[in-house]
Design a protein around this motif. Structure first.
Motif, PDB file in Angstrom:
ATOM      1  N   SER A  37      16.407   9.667 -11.638  1.00  0.00           N
ATOM      2  CA  SER A  37      16.530  10.356 -10.197  1.00  0.00           C
ATOM      3  C   SER A  37      15.520  11.484 -10.355  1.00  0.00           C
ATOM      4  N   PHE A  38      15.274  12.074 -11.467  1.00  0.00           N
ATOM      5  CA  PHE A  38      14.117  13.064 -11.458  1.00  0.00           C
ATOM      6  C   PHE A  38      12.845  12.842 -11.134  1.00  0.00           C
ATOM      7  N   ILE A  39      12.538  11.446 -10.939  1.00  0.00           N
ATOM      8  CA  ILE A  39      11.376  11.104 -10.498  1.00  0.00           C
ATOM      9  C   ILE A  39      11.282  11.175  -9.002  1.00  0.00           C
ATOM     10  N   LEU A  40      12.495  10.591  -8.110  1.00  0.00           N
ATOM     11  CA  LEU A  40      12.445  10.819  -6.895  1.00  0.00           C
ATOM     12  C   LEU A  40      12.220  12.191  -6.393  1.00  0.00           C
ATOM     13  N   ASP A  41      12.803  13.093  -7.221  1.00  0.00           N
ATOM     14  CA  ASP A  41      12.777  14.483  -6.721  1.00  0.00           C
ATOM     15  C   ASP A  41      11.258  15.098  -6.945  1.00  0.00           C
ATOM     16  N   GLU A  42      10.516  14.637  -7.949  1.00  0.00           N
ATOM     17  CA  GLU A  42       9.110  14.925  -7.894  1.00  0.00           C
ATOM     18  C   GLU A  42       8.132  14.191  -6.824  1.00  0.00           C
ATOM     19  N   LEU A  43       8.607  12.960  -6.559  1.00  0.00           N
ATOM     20  CA  LEU A  43       7.687  12.165  -5.517  1.00  0.00           C
ATOM     21  C   LEU A  43       7.979  12.096  -4.080  1.00  0.00           C
ATOM     22  N   LYS A  44       9.130  12.827  -3.749  1.00  0.00           N
ATOM     23  CA  LYS A  44       9.530  12.760  -2.194  1.00  0.00           C
ATOM     24  C   LYS A  44       8.642  13.740  -1.508  1.00  0.00           C
ATOM     25  N   LYS A  45       7.922  14.560  -2.119  1.00  0.00           N
ATOM     26  CA  LYS A  45       6.888  15.310  -1.379  1.00  0.00           C
ATOM     27  C   LYS A  45       5.852  14.749  -0.904  1.00  0.00           C
ATOM     28  N   ASN A  46       5.564  13.270  -1.492  1.00  0.00           N
ATOM     29  CA  ASN A  46       4.484  12.578  -1.283  1.00  0.00           C
ATOM     30  C   ASN A  46       4.690  11.329  -0.145  1.00  0.00           C
ATOM     31  N   TYR A  47       6.130  11.391   0.508  1.00  0.00           N
ATOM     32  CA  TYR A  47       6.315  10.511   1.461  1.00  0.00           C
ATOM     33  C   TYR A  47       7.123  11.219   2.734  1.00  0.00           C
ATOM     34  N   SER A  48       6.930  10.517   3.791  1.00  0.00           N
ATOM     35  CA  SER A  48       7.519  10.860   5.165  1.00  0.00           C
ATOM     36  C   SER A  48       9.023  10.387   5.163  1.00  0.00           C
ATOM     37  N   ILE A  49       9.478  11.530   5.696  1.00  0.00           N
ATOM     38  CA  ILE A  49      11.232  11.074   5.773  1.00  0.00           C
ATOM     39  C   ILE A  49      11.537  10.464   6.995  1.00  0.00           C
ATOM     40  N   ASP A  50      10.684  10.531   7.984  1.00  0.00           N
ATOM     41  CA  ASP A  50      11.214  10.040   9.302  1.00  0.00           C
ATOM     42  C   ASP A  50      10.116   9.393  10.166  1.00  0.00           C
ATOM     43  N   ASN A  51       8.899   9.110   9.396  1.00  0.00           N
ATOM     44  CA  ASN A  51       7.795   8.156  10.172  1.00  0.00           C
ATOM     45  C   ASN A  51       7.583   7.013   9.166  1.00  0.00           C
ATOM     46  N   GLY A  52       7.282   5.810   9.921  1.00  0.00           N
ATOM     47  CA  GLY A  52       6.827   4.527   9.270  1.00  0.00           C
ATOM     48  C   GLY A  52       7.931   3.727   8.742  1.00  0.00           C
ATOM     49  N   ARG A  53       7.541   2.780   8.070  1.00  0.00           N
ATOM     50  CA  ARG A  53       8.471   1.769   7.543  1.00  0.00           C
ATOM     51  C   ARG A  53       9.175   2.397   6.296  1.00  0.00           C
ATOM     52  N   ASN A  54      10.429   1.778   5.828  1.00  0.00           N
ATOM     53  CA  ASN A  54      10.814   2.150   4.894  1.00  0.00           C
ATOM     54  C   ASN A  54       9.918   1.836   3.323  1.00  0.00           C
ATOM     55  N   ALA A  55       9.822   2.865   2.701  1.00  0.00           N
ATOM     56  CA  ALA A  55       9.016   2.796   1.323  1.00  0.00           C
ATOM     57  C   ALA A  55       9.881   2.080   0.349  1.00  0.00           C
ATOM     58  N   ILE A  56       8.976   1.178  -0.588  1.00  0.00           N
ATOM     59  CA  ILE A  56       9.699   0.718  -1.666  1.00  0.00           C
ATOM     60  C   ILE A  56      10.280   1.951  -2.531  1.00  0.00           C
ATOM     61  N   PRO A  57      11.383   1.891  -3.104  1.00  0.00           N
ATOM     62  CA  PRO A  57      11.962   2.952  -3.755  1.00  0.00           C
ATOM     63  C   PRO A  57      10.951   3.472  -4.884  1.00  0.00           C
ATOM     64  N   PRO A  58      10.650   4.733  -4.738  1.00  0.00           N
ATOM     65  CA  PRO A  58       9.791   5.448  -5.743  1.00  0.00           C
ATOM     66  C   PRO A  58      10.343   5.262  -7.330  1.00  0.00           C
ATOM     67  N   ILE A  59      11.607   5.287  -7.474  1.00  0.00           N
ATOM     68  CA  ILE A  59      11.886   5.033  -8.835  1.00  0.00           C
ATOM     69  C   ILE A  59      11.566   3.673  -9.240  1.00  0.00           C
ATOM     70  N   ARG A  60      11.639   2.659  -8.554  1.00  0.00           N
ATOM     71  CA  ARG A  60      11.324   1.272  -8.858  1.00  0.00           C
ATOM     72  C   ARG A  60       9.894   1.293  -9.180  1.00  0.00           C
ATOM     73  N   MET A  61       9.179   1.933  -8.520  1.00  0.00           N
ATOM     74  CA  MET A  61       7.626   1.941  -8.579  1.00  0.00           C
ATOM     75  C   MET A  61       7.096   2.386  -9.666  1.00  0.00           C
ATOM     76  N   PHE A  62       7.909   3.837 -10.168  1.00  0.00           N
ATOM     77  CA  PHE A  62       7.549   4.308 -11.457  1.00  0.00           C
ATOM     78  C   PHE A  62       7.996   3.475 -12.676  1.00  0.00           C
ATOM     79  N   LYS A  63       9.082   2.755 -12.341  1.00  0.00           N
ATOM     80  CA  LYS A  63       9.450   1.828 -13.352  1.00  0.00           C
ATOM     81  C   LYS A  63       8.377   0.786 -13.714  1.00  0.00           C
ATOM     82  N   TYR A  64       8.087   0.329 -12.665  1.00  0.00           N
ATOM     83  CA  TYR A  64       6.888  -0.687 -12.769  1.00  0.00           C
ATOM     84  C   TYR A  64       5.706  -0.299 -13.553  1.00  0.00           C
ATOM     85  N   LEU A  65       5.612   1.190 -13.559  1.00  0.00           N
ATOM     86  CA  LEU A  65       4.305   1.582 -14.317  1.00  0.00           C
ATOM     87  C   LEU A  65       4.874   1.621 -15.833  1.00  0.00           C
TER      88      LEU A  65
END
Length: 341
Positions: A37-65
């Motif tokens: 969950s610490f990844i979400l805290d670090e990355l949430k500033k790079n996402y919009s909370i109320d605009n656009g389509r739902n993003a793929i969960p950042p934690i999942r994307m980080f795990k892909y890396l």
């Protein structure tokens, strides 16, 4: 748009994971040990909370890396493997029947979303936190050292790195069909990036037009890594010329071109702090910073151990001020400022 809450994995097939992903599997152990969950805290500033389509969960994307690093895979191959490898899907918090992402989403994520993140400090801090939670850090001394990391090019340009990747691909292909050599384009003579890029793209095209070779797993992986390198070089990420690498010295008669990773390690060989610099930087300069970062990560220190590079006067004063025992052979220049034979 980033969802305001993480979705729970609900699937009638979830029990499959308990049947096919053993308890000693690396990915199962990592998933169950680390709260990402610490990844979400670090990355949430790079996402919009109320605009656009739902993003793929950042934690999942980080795990892909992380999977890319663990298994040395391209974006395309790591996504493909997550389609059928249930250990991958389990690690990614996916339901067994859930469709995977498009590889282009992963490419965009690593080029844009994690830009400017201090990932090294973040991951070391998390590692130390887990070690402390499991009582794995028992000693109160740290070891300081520096490892020498050659530049991705070893004084080579992006052109030369593409040449190396192309060579690896050709070498793998020759193991299956040496006659493919007759179909490959002529290697460029002038050594320019544009010429090498054109050659590489032509090579990729020839291989892809021979599906009986291109689909061989070992060939396919190297082909995809080469294609990814080509695209990254165009975007000046990962494979661009390395202007920050410098010539450093491992010894008086052995130099290298690249970087130094200055490390602090616990008695248990757990990294507690790290600083990356260009290769010419002196090891001894970073003792205070490594100690400060180690303390910030929650590690108690009573003694610091290092080679003679760390026994400079400033470090002796610093250790005394911080009430630390510095175990380091005195450098010959310490005595009266003169080298003793």
């Amino acid at each position: 748009m980033l969802s305001k809450q993480e979705e729970l994995v609900l699937s009638p097939y979830y029990e499959l994971y308990n049947q096919v992903v053993p308890k000693d599997n690396l990915l199962r152990q990592t998933k169950e040990l680390v709260d990402f969950s610490f990844i979400l805290d670090e990355l949430k500033k790079n996402y919009s909370i109320d605009n656009g389509r739902n993003a793929i969960p950042p934690i999942r994307m980080f795990k892909y890396l992380l999977l890319k690093v663990f298994y040395d895979l391209s974006d395309v191959d790591v996504v493909e493997r997550s389609q059928y490898d249930l250990s991958f899907k389990y690690f990614l918090d996916m339901a067994p029947e859930e469709p995977v992402i498009d590889p282009s989403s992963l490419t965009k994520f690593r080029r844009l979303r994690i830009k400017d993140m201090k990932l090294l400090d973040l991951l070391i801090a998390k590692t130390v936190e887990i070690a402390l939670e499991h009582n794995l850090l028992l000693g109160k001394s740290i070891i300081l050292d520096a490892t020498h990391t050659s530049s991705r090019y070893n004084s080579k340009s992006a052109t030369q790195y593409l040449q190396e990747l192309s060579k690896k691909l050709r070498k793998t292909i020759y193991q299956y069909d040496e006659k493919m050599k007759e179909s490959f384009p002529s290697k460029p003579d002038d050594g320019s990036y544009q010429e090498e890029l054109t050659y590489t793209e032509q090579l990729v095209s020839v291989v892809e037009q021979s599906p009986q070779i291109a689909k061989v797993p070992s060939v396919k992986e190297k082909l995809n890594i080469l294609k990814e390198a080509v695209e990254d070089s165009k975007h000046n990420t990962h494979f661009s010329t390395d202007p920050d690498a410098r010539v450093g010295h491992k010894s008086e008669d052995h130099s290298f071109h690249g970087y130094k990773t200055h490390l602090a390690l616990s008695d248990e060989r757990i990294i507690t702090a790290a600083i990356i610099t260009s290769g010419e930087k002196s090891d001894g300069n970073y003792l205070p910073d490594l100690i400060d970062r180690t303390k910030k990560n929650g590690v108690e220190i009573e003694a610091v151990i290092g080679d003679k590079a760390y026994s400079r006067k400033e470090n002796l004063i610093y250790a005394n001020k911080e009430k630390l025992k510095l175990v380091s052979k005195l450098h010959p220049l310490i005595t009266n400022g003169r080298r003793k034979d």
